[in-house]
Design a protein around this motif. Structure first.
Motif, PDB file in Angstrom:
ATOM      1  N   LEU A  77       0.825  -1.213   0.000  1.00 39.39           N
ATOM      2  CA  LEU A  77       0.000   0.000   0.000  1.00 39.39           C
ATOM      3  C   LEU A  77       0.863   1.268   0.000  1.00 39.39           C
ATOM      4  N   ILE A  78       1.930   1.275   0.766  1.00 42.39           N
ATOM      5  CA  ILE A  78       2.780   2.464   0.832  1.00 42.39           C
ATOM      6  C   ILE A  78       3.555   2.660  -0.476  1.00 42.39           C
ATOM      7  N   LEU A  79       4.209   1.612  -0.961  1.00 43.14           N
ATOM      8  CA  LEU A  79       5.018   1.755  -2.176  1.00 43.14           C
ATOM      9  C   LEU A  79       4.148   1.978  -3.416  1.00 43.14           C
ATOM     10  N   TYR A 121       1.913   5.462  -7.591  1.00 39.36           N
ATOM     11  CA  TYR A 121       0.763   5.819  -8.419  1.00 39.36           C
ATOM     12  C   TYR A 121       0.331   7.265  -8.180  1.00 39.36           C
ATOM     13  N   LEU A 122       0.393   7.726  -6.945  1.00 36.31           N
ATOM     14  CA  LEU A 122       0.050   9.118  -6.660  1.00 36.31           C
ATOM     15  C   LEU A 122       1.020  10.056  -7.382  1.00 36.31           C
ATOM     16  N   ALA A 123       2.301   9.785  -7.279  1.00 39.35           N
ATOM     17  CA  ALA A 123       3.303  10.618  -7.960  1.00 39.35           C
ATOM     18  C   ALA A 123       3.118  10.561  -9.476  1.00 39.35           C
ATOM     19  N   ILE A 141      -4.169   9.185  -9.158  1.00 36.02           N
ATOM     20  CA  ILE A 141      -4.137  10.039  -7.971  1.00 36.02           C
ATOM     21  C   ILE A 141      -5.033   9.458  -6.877  1.00 36.02           C
ATOM     22  N   GLY A 142      -6.243   9.067  -7.240  1.00 38.01           N
ATOM     23  CA  GLY A 142      -7.179   8.506  -6.259  1.00 38.01           C
ATOM     24  C   GLY A 142      -6.707   7.191  -5.675  1.00 38.01           C
ATOM     25  N   LEU A 143      -6.352   6.241  -6.546  1.00 42.97           N
ATOM     26  CA  LEU A 143      -5.876   4.939  -6.062  1.00 42.97           C
ATOM     27  C   LEU A 143      -4.603   5.093  -5.244  1.00 42.97           C
ATOM     28  N   GLY A 144      -3.717   5.961  -5.705  1.00 39.68           N
ATOM     29  CA  GLY A 144      -2.465   6.165  -4.991  1.00 39.68           C
ATOM     30  C   GLY A 144      -2.664   6.802  -3.628  1.00 39.68           C
ATOM     31  N   ALA A 145      -3.498   7.829  -3.568  1.00 37.80           N
ATOM     32  CA  ALA A 145      -3.731   8.523  -2.299  1.00 37.80           C
ATOM     33  C   ALA A 145      -4.394   7.612  -1.272  1.00 37.80           C
TER      34      ALA A 145
END
Length: 135
Positions: A70-72, A77-79, A118-122
């Motif tokens: 989840l963190i990596l 994905y957010l970046a 952005i959504g999935l990553g956040a």
């Protein structure tokens, strides 16, 4: 099974569905845009499939592997989504390295194309960090 491990399994299902978008009739238009918003090529499909497998395995293995995923995954994905808004290209598919920047654009098309990452990553990053604090 813990909440974060179940979340990884949900991510596996979502990412598997995304990898299949190009192969479901009616989801890609005549211009080869999924939902009329973004293009997915075979490299993107492979990236989503590998991410789905990673999420699935992390969810099955342990809380620690789920948190790590989840963190990596979330950070990457957010970046990638943020880079997409600022440059028009992401880095996970190496497009930022092979294409000239299109510049920042706040149009509906650009936001909609990058919002899934952005959504999935956040959500993933937030869940991973919160679960880390509670561990």
């Amino acid at each position: 099974m813990s909440l974060i491990r179940r979340l990884c399994l949900v991510y596996a299902a979502v990412l598997l569905a995304v990898a299949a978008i190009n192969y479901i009739p009616g989801l890609v238009d005549d211009t080869e845009l999924a939902f009329g918003i973004f293009a997915l090529d075979p490299f993107d499909d492979a990236l989503h499939l590998v991410s789905a497998i990673w999420a699935f395995l992390a969810g099955l293995i342990s809380n620690r592997s789920a948190r790590t995923f989840l963190i990596l995954f979330g950070a990457a994905y957010l970046a990638d989504g943020v880079f997409g808004i600022f440059t028009g290209w992401g880095f996970l598919d190496f497009a930022i390295f092979t294409n000239e920047s299109l510049g920042m654009d706040w149009s509906f098309q650009r936001i909609a194309a990058n919002l899934p990452h952005i959504g999935l990553g956040a959500i993933a990053l937030g869940a991973g960090l919160i679960s880390r604090r509670r561990a």
